[in-house]
Design a protein around this motif. Structure first.
Motif, mmCIF file in Angstrom:
data_model
loop_
_atom_site.group_PDB
_atom_site.id
_atom_site.type_symbol
_atom_site.label_atom_id
_atom_site.label_comp_id
_atom_site.label_asym_id
_atom_site.label_seq_id
_atom_site.Cartn_x
_atom_site.Cartn_y
_atom_site.Cartn_z
ATOM 1 N N GLY A 1 51.339 20.512 51.860
ATOM 2 C CA GLY A 1 51.225 20.087 53.249
ATOM 3 C C GLY A 1 50.046 20.667 53.983
ATOM 4 N N VAL A 2 49.389 21.690 53.430
ATOM 5 C CA VAL A 2 48.253 22.305 54.107
ATOM 6 C C VAL A 2 47.125 22.537 53.113
ATOM 7 N N GLY A 3 45.910 22.569 53.648
ATOM 8 C CA GLY A 3 44.772 23.093 52.914
ATOM 9 C C GLY A 3 44.172 22.229 51.836
ATOM 10 N N ILE A 4 44.534 20.947 51.726
ATOM 11 C CA ILE A 4 43.900 20.106 50.720
ATOM 12 C C ILE A 4 43.367 18.841 51.381
ATOM 13 N N ASN A 5 42.332 18.277 50.776
ATOM 14 C CA ASN A 5 41.665 17.101 51.324
ATOM 15 C C ASN A 5 41.866 15.923 50.383
ATOM 16 N N LEU A 6 42.545 14.904 50.881
ATOM 17 C CA LEU A 6 42.847 13.728 50.066
ATOM 18 C C LEU A 6 42.387 12.461 50.785
ATOM 19 N N GLN A 7 41.192 12.523 51.400
ATOM 20 C CA GLN A 7 40.691 11.384 52.166
ATOM 21 C C GLN A 7 40.432 10.163 51.298
ATOM 22 N N VAL A 8 40.421 10.339 49.973
ATOM 23 C CA VAL A 8 40.192 9.207 49.081
ATOM 24 C C VAL A 8 41.310 8.173 49.190
ATOM 25 N N ALA A 9 42.448 8.578 49.755
ATOM 26 C CA ALA A 9 43.588 7.672 49.927
ATOM 27 C C ALA A 9 43.795 7.379 51.406
ATOM 28 N N SER A 10 44.148 6.141 51.721
ATOM 29 C CA SER A 10 44.445 5.787 53.106
ATOM 30 C C SER A 10 45.907 5.387 53.290
ATOM 31 N N ASN A 11 46.695 5.479 52.224
ATOM 32 C CA ASN A 11 48.127 5.197 52.299
ATOM 33 C C ASN A 11 48.924 6.420 51.861
ATOM 34 N N VAL A 12 49.872 6.819 52.693
ATOM 35 C CA VAL A 12 50.740 7.965 52.422
ATOM 36 C C VAL A 12 52.180 7.470 52.434
ATOM 37 N N VAL A 13 52.936 7.807 51.397
ATOM 38 C CA VAL A 13 54.351 7.444 51.331
ATOM 39 C C VAL A 13 55.187 8.714 51.500
ATOM 40 N N LEU A 14 56.037 8.738 52.510
ATOM 41 C CA LEU A 14 56.935 9.868 52.764
ATOM 42 C C LEU A 14 58.318 9.476 52.254
ATOM 43 N N ALA A 15 58.636 9.921 51.041
ATOM 44 C CA ALA A 15 59.899 9.539 50.422
ATOM 45 C C ALA A 15 61.083 10.256 51.053
ATOM 46 N N GLU A 16 60.858 11.453 51.573
ATOM 47 C CA GLU A 16 61.905 12.218 52.247
ATOM 48 C C GLU A 16 61.378 12.670 53.595
ATOM 49 N N LEU A 17 62.267 12.782 54.567
ATOM 50 C CA LEU A 17 61.878 13.218 55.894
ATOM 51 C C LEU A 17 61.843 14.734 55.975
ATOM 52 N N SER A 18 60.889 15.247 56.718
ATOM 53 C CA SER A 18 60.854 16.668 57.034
ATOM 54 C C SER A 18 61.824 16.928 58.182
ATOM 55 N N TRP A 19 62.142 18.209 58.412
ATOM 56 C CA TRP A 19 62.978 18.554 59.562
ATOM 57 C C TRP A 19 62.136 18.746 60.813
ATOM 58 N N THR A 20 60.819 18.794 60.689
ATOM 59 C CA THR A 20 59.970 19.020 61.858
ATOM 60 C C THR A 20 58.845 18.006 61.898
#
Length: 676
Positions: A573-592
């Protein structure tokens, strides 16, 4: 414990509550040892006393699960707060017991810590190679104390409240110089907002809370600010997962400066390097030699990691900051975090202390002087906006993408409801009904136990709130059975194949996809689906070495055949760069909401050329849908304290508790007896 529980019902967990909590824990620990050693009582009497103590210990544990700061105070090695010692002494005196004078454990603690500290051979070689070139700390002259009319006022509380009371639109960014030159000497291009921070450092500003939203290039700003300030040797303290990335970024932005990464005991580090990168987890081994290394600058990445000042990593960071400031007049100190406030407005305190703006009890001279110059005191209505501005001017920098990065394409969150059919779906809905029935029964039992003269019309919201808290505490301590946590895990497992199938479709039609999940078994199920469908993927998990992690990131970024990267919400969730992708799939919800935003911003950041869409897979007609609504409705602390939004500031965005409240209210509303 009753006083503590009453305070927690109010939502705030301040220093006074923490001190009481630790005082109870200390007294409990000592009483248990005394009872066990008391040979004058019978075994049955001893057993009875220990059982009563166990009851208090259980309440302590259930209370602690609500806040990581409280939980850390139960650790045997936790630092005893001075306020807790005072509370404990008062408790004993109220019982007519004169407390034993406790000897300061500082010497013992220092000796224990020193046993684990190391000095890498390359550092010794540096010292031997330059025996006559020891760092010159003569510039660190003691400052003459300033007389101030605010010396007798308690100021830390009012300073925190000044951020809570921020008016709509109030800026949380110091004045920054304009800078036209947007290229580094190496030809790399800076965005205007990045160049401003570098220009401020070049102009002489030396302390920054760089709180830009995630994705606005804080790493580059910090590295180039150090170059502008000539703040070498520079220490960079980071989470373990981003050490390798920091070394890479240093090579890109400041290639003339050598960077070294500390692993373990530091046998492989370059003692002659300009930039030393170390993770929080091993910093304690290296505090000794780093404090004597002649550091001229220190950067703390993901600075919200130090919010709990009683934790070992916070103590290490604050110790190094204090030693650097004691030996140098104006070192460069930078705290980097896109989410400076996670649970409470008091999260500011450790960061301000690291930057040298305050100590444990009061503002330090520079900030005190600025507050004094306002001509106001906390008794004056105008003090709060003026005090907030004084703190901001010390070096808070907060910019939002929408304001400064117009060339970063927009992002949106799209919800995809899915129906959970079959045995898994039926099991989840049955578990949810059982949970609702259990809470209704608990509500009715508590209502019946009240004074019969007390009339309740409709739903007692206060009692609903309490029942939800009881359920949450039980769930946190449960080893089996259905509760809100096990239900969310089951929902994640049931959604895994559906989410992975959708990600595979996206990968075939729209290009690379970032797939986020919370639980390992959900990641496993998704990867099995990708393998079955012939979709190549890489993976980022918490148990990977830095080398394997970076190899997997590189494979996703550089290999056109790797279509999906499966990421752990906590590890990636922090410190990495994945700009090569423009689609993000959130399979599970975070609590925050903050954790969700951090995940999406791995793709929605500088360098992205396409609009980013985050696809949230929501299990329809389950508590999953309710939690999605709650996450969207919860305004983060930063919205008021930093961005000046007109929202109610709460102690903690307790989505878990709110979800249980909503579930119980729905169940009671469906019953005509209670809905009345």
């Amino acid at each position: 414990m009753r006083e503590i529980e009453a305070s927690l019902r109010g939502g705030r967990i301040g220093l006074t509550t923490r001190a009481k909590f630790q005082a109870v824990a200390l007294a409990l620990r000592e009483e248990r040892a005394r009872v066990k050693a008391d040979e004058t009582v019978t075994e049955s009497k001893r057993g009875e006393q220990l059982k009563r103590l166990d009851g208090i210990a259980t309440i302590l544990a259930k209370t602690a699960v609500r806040d990581a700061g409280l939980l850390s105070l139960l650790d045997d090695e936790a630092e005893v707060l001075p306020e807790a010692r005072e509370v404990k002494r008062d408790m004993l005196r109220s019982l007519g017991i004169e407390p034993v004078v406790e000897e300061a454990p500082a010497a013992e603690e220092a000796a224990a810590e020193a046993k684990h500290r190391v000095v890498p051979q390359s550092v010794i070689s540096r010292q031997l190679a330059n025996p006559f070139l020891a760092p010159d700390f003569s510039a660190a002259r003691p400052r003459q104390p300033r007389t101030t009319r605010l010396a007798t006022w308690e100021l830390l509380g009012p300073l925190l409240r000044s951020f809570e009371r921020a008016s709509a639109g109030a800026s949380a960014c110091m004045d920054l110089p304009e800078r036209e030159v947007r290229r580094t000497p190496q030809g790399r291009e800076l965005m205007p907002h990045q160049a401003q921070v570098v220009a401020a450092a070049a102009a002489g500003h030396r302390t920054f809370l760089l709180a830009d939203e995630p994705g606005l290039g804080k790493t580059a700003q910090a590295l180039l600010a150090a170059e502008a300030a000539e703040a070498y040797p520079l220490l960079v303290v980071v989470p373990n997962v981003v050490k390798t990335n920091w070394a890479r970024e240093a090579g890109l932005w400041t290639p003339r400066r050598t960077a070294t990464v500390i692993h373990g005991d530091g046998e492989s580090i370059d003692g002659f390097a300009d930039i030393i990168i170390v993770n929080y987890e091993v910093l304690d081994r290296h505090v000794g030699w780093l404090g004597n290394f002649g550091l001229r600058g220190m950067v703390v990445d993901e600075a919200h990691f130090i919010k709990n000042k009683s934790s070992q990593r916070s103590r290490n960071v604050l110790e190094l900051s204090a030693r650097i400031r004691a030996r140098m007049m104006r070192p460069l100190l930078m705290a980097l975090t896109g989410t400076p406030l996670i649970n409470d407005i008091e999260d500011f305190l450790a960061i301000w202390q690291f930057l040298g703006w305050i100590d444990e009890k009061k503002p330090l001279p520079d900030l005190m002087h600025e507050l004094d110059e306002t001509g106001l005191t906390p008794a004056d209505p105008g003090f709060y906006p003026a005090a907030r501005q004084c703190v901001v001017d010390m070096g808070i920098v907060r910019r939002r993408k929408i304001d400064v990065a117009a060339d970063i394409p927009a992002r949106r969150i799209a919800d995809l409801p899915v129906e959970l059919d079959g045995p898994a779906g039926r099991s989840i809905r049955a578990a949810e009904r059982d949970l609702a029935r259990r809470m209704v029964a608990r509500y009715e039992t508590a209502l019946a136990a009240r004074d019969s003269a007390e009339e309740v019309v409709g739903i007692d919201r206060e009692l609903v709130d309490q029942v939800a808290r009881w359920e949450l505490k039980d769930a946190a301590n449960a080893k089996s059975g259905d509760n809100v946590f096990t239900m969310m895990r089951k929902i994640g497992q049931a959604k895994a194949e559906l989410a992975a199938d959708y990600a595979a479709q996206l990968a075939r039609s729209a290009g690379k996809v970032v797939f986020f999940a919370k639980h390992v078994d959900v990641m496993d199920a998704a990867e099995a689906t990708f393998a079955q469908q012939g979709v190549r993927y890489s993976s980022i998990r918490g148990d990977q070495t830095s080398k394997v992690r970076q190899q997997n990131i590189d494979a996703f970024v550089n290999d056109p055949g790797v279509s999906v990267i499966v990421c752990s919400l906590t590890a990636a969730g922090v410190g990495i760069n994945l700009q090569v992708a423009s689609n993000v799939v959130l399979a599970e919800l975070s609590w925050t909401a903050a954790e969700q935003t951090q995940a999406i911003d791995r793709s929605h950041r500088i360098g992205q050329t396409e609009p980013v869409t985050a696809w949230r897979i929501i299990a329809a007609q389950t508590i999953d849908a309710r939690i999605a609504e709650l996450i969207d409705g919860k305004a983060g602390l930063a919205a008021t304290a930093l961005d000046g939004a007109e929202v109610q500031l709460g102690a903690s965005a307790d989505v878990q508790h709110a979800a249980l409240v909503a579930l119980l209210v729905d169940a009671l509303s469906a019953d005509p007896v209670h809905a009345g």
